[in-house]
Scaffold this motif. Structure first.
Motif, PDB file in Angstrom:
ATOM      1  N   VAL A  24       0.836  -1.206   0.000  1.00  0.00           N
ATOM      2  CA  VAL A  24       0.000   0.000   0.000  1.00  0.00           C
ATOM      3  C   VAL A  24       0.869   1.254   0.000  1.00  0.00           C
ATOM      4  O   VAL A  24       0.561   2.231  -0.695  1.00  0.00           O
ATOM      5  CB  VAL A  24      -1.019   0.011   1.165  1.00  0.00           C
ATOM      6  CG1 VAL A  24      -0.354   0.161   2.520  1.00  0.00           C
ATOM      7  CG2 VAL A  24      -2.071   1.081   0.960  1.00  0.00           C
ATOM      8  N   ARG A  28       0.946   3.994  -3.154  1.00  0.00           N
ATOM      9  CA  ARG A  28       0.583   5.390  -2.895  1.00  0.00           C
ATOM     10  C   ARG A  28       1.775   6.341  -3.000  1.00  0.00           C
ATOM     11  O   ARG A  28       1.696   7.355  -3.689  1.00  0.00           O
ATOM     12  CB  ARG A  28      -0.056   5.517  -1.511  1.00  0.00           C
ATOM     13  CG  ARG A  28      -1.429   4.877  -1.397  1.00  0.00           C
ATOM     14  CD  ARG A  28      -1.993   4.994   0.006  1.00  0.00           C
ATOM     15  NE  ARG A  28      -2.112   6.385   0.425  1.00  0.00           N
ATOM     16  CZ  ARG A  28      -3.112   7.206   0.094  1.00  0.00           C
ATOM     17  NH1 ARG A  28      -4.100   6.756  -0.666  1.00  0.00           N
ATOM     18  NH2 ARG A  28      -3.137   8.451   0.522  1.00  0.00           N
ATOM     19  N   LYS A  33      -0.663   6.007  -6.685  1.00  0.00           N
ATOM     20  CA  LYS A  33      -1.964   5.329  -6.775  1.00  0.00           C
ATOM     21  C   LYS A  33      -2.739   5.578  -5.478  1.00  0.00           C
ATOM     22  O   LYS A  33      -2.944   4.703  -4.653  1.00  0.00           O
ATOM     23  CB  LYS A  33      -1.776   3.827  -7.015  1.00  0.00           C
ATOM     24  CG  LYS A  33      -1.002   3.490  -8.268  1.00  0.00           C
ATOM     25  CD  LYS A  33      -1.810   3.830  -9.495  1.00  0.00           C
ATOM     26  CE  LYS A  33      -1.080   3.391 -10.760  1.00  0.00           C
ATOM     27  NZ  LYS A  33      -1.905   3.616 -11.942  1.00  0.00           N
ATOM     28  N   THR A  36      -5.901   3.711  -3.727  1.00  0.00           N
ATOM     29  CA  THR A  36      -5.705   2.636  -2.758  1.00  0.00           C
ATOM     30  C   THR A  36      -5.532   3.309  -1.402  1.00  0.00           C
ATOM     31  O   THR A  36      -4.526   3.940  -1.138  1.00  0.00           O
ATOM     32  CB  THR A  36      -4.475   1.782  -3.124  1.00  0.00           C
ATOM     33  OG1 THR A  36      -4.659   1.259  -4.438  1.00  0.00           O
ATOM     34  CG2 THR A  36      -4.307   0.636  -2.139  1.00  0.00           C
ATOM     35  N   CYS A  48      -7.797  -0.856   1.607  1.00  0.00           N
ATOM     36  CA  CYS A  48      -6.602  -0.914   0.766  1.00  0.00           C
ATOM     37  C   CYS A  48      -6.612  -2.107  -0.201  1.00  0.00           C
ATOM     38  O   CYS A  48      -5.583  -2.419  -0.804  1.00  0.00           O
ATOM     39  CB  CYS A  48      -5.361  -0.981   1.651  1.00  0.00           C
ATOM     40  SG  CYS A  48      -5.251  -2.522   2.595  1.00  0.00           S
ATOM     41  N   THR A  49      -7.750  -2.749  -0.388  1.00  0.00           N
ATOM     42  CA  THR A  49      -7.823  -3.951  -1.220  1.00  0.00           C
ATOM     43  C   THR A  49      -7.459  -3.653  -2.671  1.00  0.00           C
ATOM     44  O   THR A  49      -7.960  -2.707  -3.277  1.00  0.00           O
ATOM     45  CB  THR A  49      -9.229  -4.573  -1.145  1.00  0.00           C
ATOM     46  OG1 THR A  49      -9.523  -4.882   0.223  1.00  0.00           O
ATOM     47  CG2 THR A  49      -9.330  -5.835  -1.984  1.00  0.00           C
ATOM     48  N   VAL A  50      -6.565  -4.475  -3.208  1.00  0.00           N
ATOM     49  CA  VAL A  50      -6.165  -4.455  -4.617  1.00  0.00           C
ATOM     50  C   VAL A  50      -6.173  -5.903  -5.100  1.00  0.00           C
ATOM     51  O   VAL A  50      -6.357  -6.828  -4.314  1.00  0.00           O
ATOM     52  CB  VAL A  50      -4.758  -3.829  -4.818  1.00  0.00           C
ATOM     53  CG1 VAL A  50      -4.734  -2.386  -4.343  1.00  0.00           C
ATOM     54  CG2 VAL A  50      -3.678  -4.648  -4.136  1.00  0.00           C
ATOM     55  N   SER A  56      -7.975 -10.709  -4.801  1.00  0.00           N
ATOM     56  CA  SER A  56      -7.984  -9.549  -3.911  1.00  0.00           C
ATOM     57  C   SER A  56      -7.121  -9.814  -2.686  1.00  0.00           C
ATOM     58  O   SER A  56      -7.117 -10.909  -2.131  1.00  0.00           O
ATOM     59  CB  SER A  56      -9.414  -9.181  -3.496  1.00  0.00           C
ATOM     60  OG  SER A  56      -9.995 -10.197  -2.731  1.00  0.00           O
ATOM     61  N   LYS A  58      -5.413  -7.468   0.849  1.00  0.00           N
ATOM     62  CA  LYS A  58      -5.324  -6.214   1.591  1.00  0.00           C
ATOM     63  C   LYS A  58      -3.869  -5.773   1.512  1.00  0.00           C
ATOM     64  O   LYS A  58      -2.988  -6.403   2.087  1.00  0.00           O
ATOM     65  CB  LYS A  58      -5.804  -6.413   3.014  1.00  0.00           C
ATOM     66  CG  LYS A  58      -7.293  -6.747   3.053  1.00  0.00           C
ATOM     67  CD  LYS A  58      -7.793  -7.028   4.437  1.00  0.00           C
ATOM     68  CE  LYS A  58      -9.274  -7.368   4.383  1.00  0.00           C
ATOM     69  NZ  LYS A  58      -9.806  -7.696   5.716  1.00  0.00           N
ATOM     70  N   SER A  59      -3.628  -4.705   0.760  1.00  0.00           N
ATOM     71  CA  SER A  59      -2.258  -4.310   0.454  1.00  0.00           C
ATOM     72  C   SER A  59      -1.489  -3.786   1.662  1.00  0.00           C
ATOM     73  O   SER A  59      -0.275  -3.620   1.581  1.00  0.00           O
ATOM     74  CB  SER A  59      -2.237  -3.292  -0.687  1.00  0.00           C
ATOM     75  OG  SER A  59      -2.942  -2.120  -0.350  1.00  0.00           O
ATOM     76  N   THR A  74      -5.171  -1.885  -9.385  1.00  0.00           N
ATOM     77  CA  THR A  74      -5.741  -0.973  -8.400  1.00  0.00           C
ATOM     78  C   THR A  74      -7.055  -0.417  -8.925  1.00  0.00           C
ATOM     79  O   THR A  74      -7.408  -0.611 -10.090  1.00  0.00           O
ATOM     80  CB  THR A  74      -4.780   0.201  -8.098  1.00  0.00           C
ATOM     81  OG1 THR A  74      -4.750   1.076  -9.238  1.00  0.00           O
ATOM     82  CG2 THR A  74      -3.379  -0.297  -7.756  1.00  0.00           C
ATOM     83  N   GLY A 105     -11.709  -0.220  -2.001  1.00  0.00           N
ATOM     84  CA  GLY A 105     -11.506  -1.582  -1.535  1.00  0.00           C
ATOM     85  C   GLY A 105     -12.747  -2.440  -1.692  1.00  0.00           C
ATOM     86  O   GLY A 105     -12.670  -3.622  -2.037  1.00  0.00           O
TER      87      GLY A 105
END
Length: 173
Positions: A24, A28, A33, A36, A48-50, A56, A58-59, A74, A105
């Motif tokens: 994450v 960012r 990005k 996110t 923060c899910t990607v 999927s 949680k980043s 993303t 997310g």
């Protein structure tokens, strides 16, 4: 420092990162990005899910070095040729957001859910998004949005309904 090479939203990036940098943070801070979202830093909220190689995650619970050689999708990578992804459009059409913090997310998780179950019941939708928290909506409109997107993304849906559908396997590329 560790050298990584990853594909994010269809573009290849090579970077030196600290081994402890979270995905994450990389998305960012290095790639800009900012869709996110950093929510809780504990993997409880799902903001923060990607998608990492089509699934999927949680980043905030994945290190950037773990994305080496992987494809990351993303929220910014969903739109194609000026068209929102059907899930993004369904969230808009069904007013499935209020403050919008959980929305990126929630959308990413919902797309993954439909990849596994293209025609989920209301209960299956609620179970499929239970790792993503929303403090504003009460989830009714989110569930409706996922149902709406599912109907538009089904095989056999009209061409206009599917026009912006993108594959999600392999990071959507």
């Amino acid at each position: 420092m560790a050298r990584i090479r990853t594909t994010v939203d269809g573009l290849v990036y090579e970077d030196d990162v600290e081994p402890r940098m979270l995905l994450v943070q990389y998305l960012r801070e290095r790639l800009g990005k900012t869709g996110t979202v950093i929510g809780c830093d504990t993997s409880n909220c799902g903001a923060c899910t990607v998608h990492l190689d089509g699934m999927s995650v949680k980043s905030c619970s994945v290190l950037a070095v773990q994305a080496n050689g992987a494809e990351v999708l993303t929220i910014e990578g969903l739109e194609r040729d000026g068209q929102l992804h059907p899930m993004q459009q369904a969230f808009h059409d069904n007013h499935a957001l209020q403050c919008g913090y959980c929305t990126p997310g929630m959308i990413m998780q919902s797309i993954d859910l439909l990849g596994d179950n293209p025609d989920p019941s209301e209960t299956e939708i609620r179970e499929g998004i239970e790792g993503n928290l929303c403090r504003c909506t009460g989830y009714q409109n989110i569930v409706r949005a996922v149902q709406d997107a599912a109907s538009k993304m089904k095989p056999g849906a009209s061409a206009t309904q599917q026009s912006s559908a993108q594959p999600v396997a392999g990071g959507g590329a």
